[in-house]
Design an enzyme around this catalytic site. Structure first.
Site: not given
Ligand SMILES: *[C@@H]1O[C@H](CO)[C@@H](O)[C@H](O)[C@H]1NC(C)=O
Ligand SMILES: *[C@@H]1O[C@H](CO)[C@@H](O)[C@H](O)[C@H]1NC(C)=O
Ligand SMILES: *[C@@H]1O[C@H](CO)[C@@H](O)[C@H](O)[C@H]1NC(C)=O
Ligand SMILES: *[C@@H]1O[C@H](CO)[C@@H](O)[C@H](O)[C@H]1NC(C)=O
Ligand SMILES: *[C@@H]1O[C@H](CO)[C@@H](O)[C@H](O)[C@H]1NC(C)=O
Ligand SMILES: *[C@@H]1O[C@H](CO)[C@@H](O)[C@H](O)[C@H]1NC(C)=O
Ligand SMILES: *[C@@H]1O[C@H](CO)[C@@H](O)[C@H](O)[C@H]1NC(C)=O
Length: 317
Positions: A245, A292
């Site tokens: 995400y 990430h």
């Protein structure tokens, strides 16, 4: 008899009409001048909805979706199937709570927020490249200053400024805010929303996947909650689903593109000698990790800078 009575009136009407016309001409000429002047002098200042009318290249508009839901409010909290399944997949800790039921308690507690537009914004990341930059006054000169997680100002004013209008937080990164700062809450899981409610009411949630404070000092009337749809939009449109995400820093940059006319980005990326660490501690953080995709996010910010959608300040030359 009727005709007789009308005649003098006609004169009066004619005169009235004439003076009205003259008056209107003068009025319109003036307001036309004013309008065009205003437009030329400052395309930005007078405009309340610039952000949706951004200029940009094809690359930009293939990604930018001005109509995406930015903030959760009492009337838009239903999630589409798409968004719901993307969002619930982020939670590591399984939770029996029902989103619909939890969210029902949010908006009696927090007022609906207009994502109040800012003319100029500084998004202040936490990169060590801020040290020695002397960006403080430049950052403080912006109408809105958005800071991320625990990035402090005290002791670093020369480099990072002292104003904070928006502070991006989630339960694992909370800190106390002053009364004038917007708490911009990024919910990555249902438990985060439950925590937010608890923090302002019962104060009985003190643990997520780690110990967290059970409460926070912040102005309840200034709480903004990022919409899960927005998170998914950033993941899909801006990072093509790289990483699990988007990072809170990157989410904040795109959030700013949606509410600010002018976006100035500070404190992102490595230091001059290639290190990635926070300006307030010397912990080295990796460019990309399991959660990430830091490199994609960084490249995207650089591209946004090249395409003049924002201004990026590297802290070194
Ligand atoms: C909620 O947000 C949507 C946009 O996401 C907006 O259209 C709507 O007016 C807002 N509703 C309230 C009650 O603020
Ligand atoms: C959550 O509760 C609502 C009613 O409040 C219900 O319609 C929905 O099916 C529930 N969702 C789940 C996943 O149980
Ligand atoms: C930011 O800080 C400066 C002082 O450094 C102050 O004059 C200014 O009014 C502040 N701006 C906002 C928006 O708070
Ligand atoms: C904080 O601001 C709110 C209005 O947004 C006000 O009602 C409240 O009294 C203020 N609290 C403090 C401690 O200044
Ligand atoms: C969290 O709360 C529980 C009771 O709800 C308490 O027993 C526990 O000590 C608390 N943990 C921390 C770290 O404060
Ligand atoms: C961005 O989002 C819009 C609307 O959701 C969609 O139509 C478009 O295809 C997306 N672009 C990319 C590159 O994913
Ligand atoms: C991944 O990086 C983010 C910040 O970029 C950090 O908050 C997180 O703790 C890191 N995760 C791991 C597993 O290293």
């Amino acid at each position: 008899m009727v005709l007789n009575k009308l005649k003098p009136r006609r004169h009066r009407y004619a005169i009235l009409l004439l003076s009205c016309t003259i008056l209107m001409c003068v009025y319109f000429e003036n307001s036309w001048k004013l309008l065009t002047q205003k437009y030329h002098v400052s395309e930005h200042i007078a405009c309340v909805a610039c952000a949706p009318k951004r200029k940009g290249t094809e690359w930009f508009f293939a990604r930018y979706a001005p109509t995406v839901h930015l903030l959760l409010n009492s009337s838009n909290s239903m999630l589409s199937k798409d968004v719901s399944s993307w969002w619930t997949r982020l939670q590591k800790v399984k939770r029996n709570a029902n989103y619909t039921t939890v969210v029902r308690n949010l908006f009696p507690l927090f007022p609906d927020q207009d994502p109040n537009r800012c003319r100029t914004c500084a998004v202040v990341g936490n990169s060590g490249n801020l040290l020695g930059s002397r960006y403080g006054p430049l950052i403080d000169s912006k109408d809105c200053v958005m800071r991320i997680n625990k990035g402090p100002t005290e002791g670093f004013e020369e480099d990072v400024g002292s104003n904070t209008t928006h502070r991006i937080l989630y339960p694992e990164s909370v800190m106390d805010l002053d009364n004038s700062t917007h708490l911009v809450f990024f919910p990555f899981k249902i438990l985060d929303i439950e925590w937010l409610i608890s923090a302002f009411t019962t104060k009985d949630i003190n643990e997520t996947y780690m110990n967290v404070p059970s409460t926070i000092n912040a102005n309840k009337d200034k709480v903004m909650i990022l919409h899960p749809e927005f998170m998914k939009y950033v993941h899909k449109n801006w990072t093509q689903f790289h990483g699990r995400y988007p990072s809170s820093g990157f989410l904040t940059v795109i959030f700013a593109l949606h509410i600010c006319d002018e976006v100035h980005v500070f404190g992102f990326g490595a230091t001059k000698d290639g290190n990635w660490h926070h300006y307030f501690d010397k912990t080295l953080t990796p460019v990309a990790n399991e959660s990430h995709s830091g490199d994609i996010e960084y490249e995207t910010i650089i591209r946004l800078h090249r395409e003049k959608n924002l201004l990026m300040y590297k802290g070194w030359t």
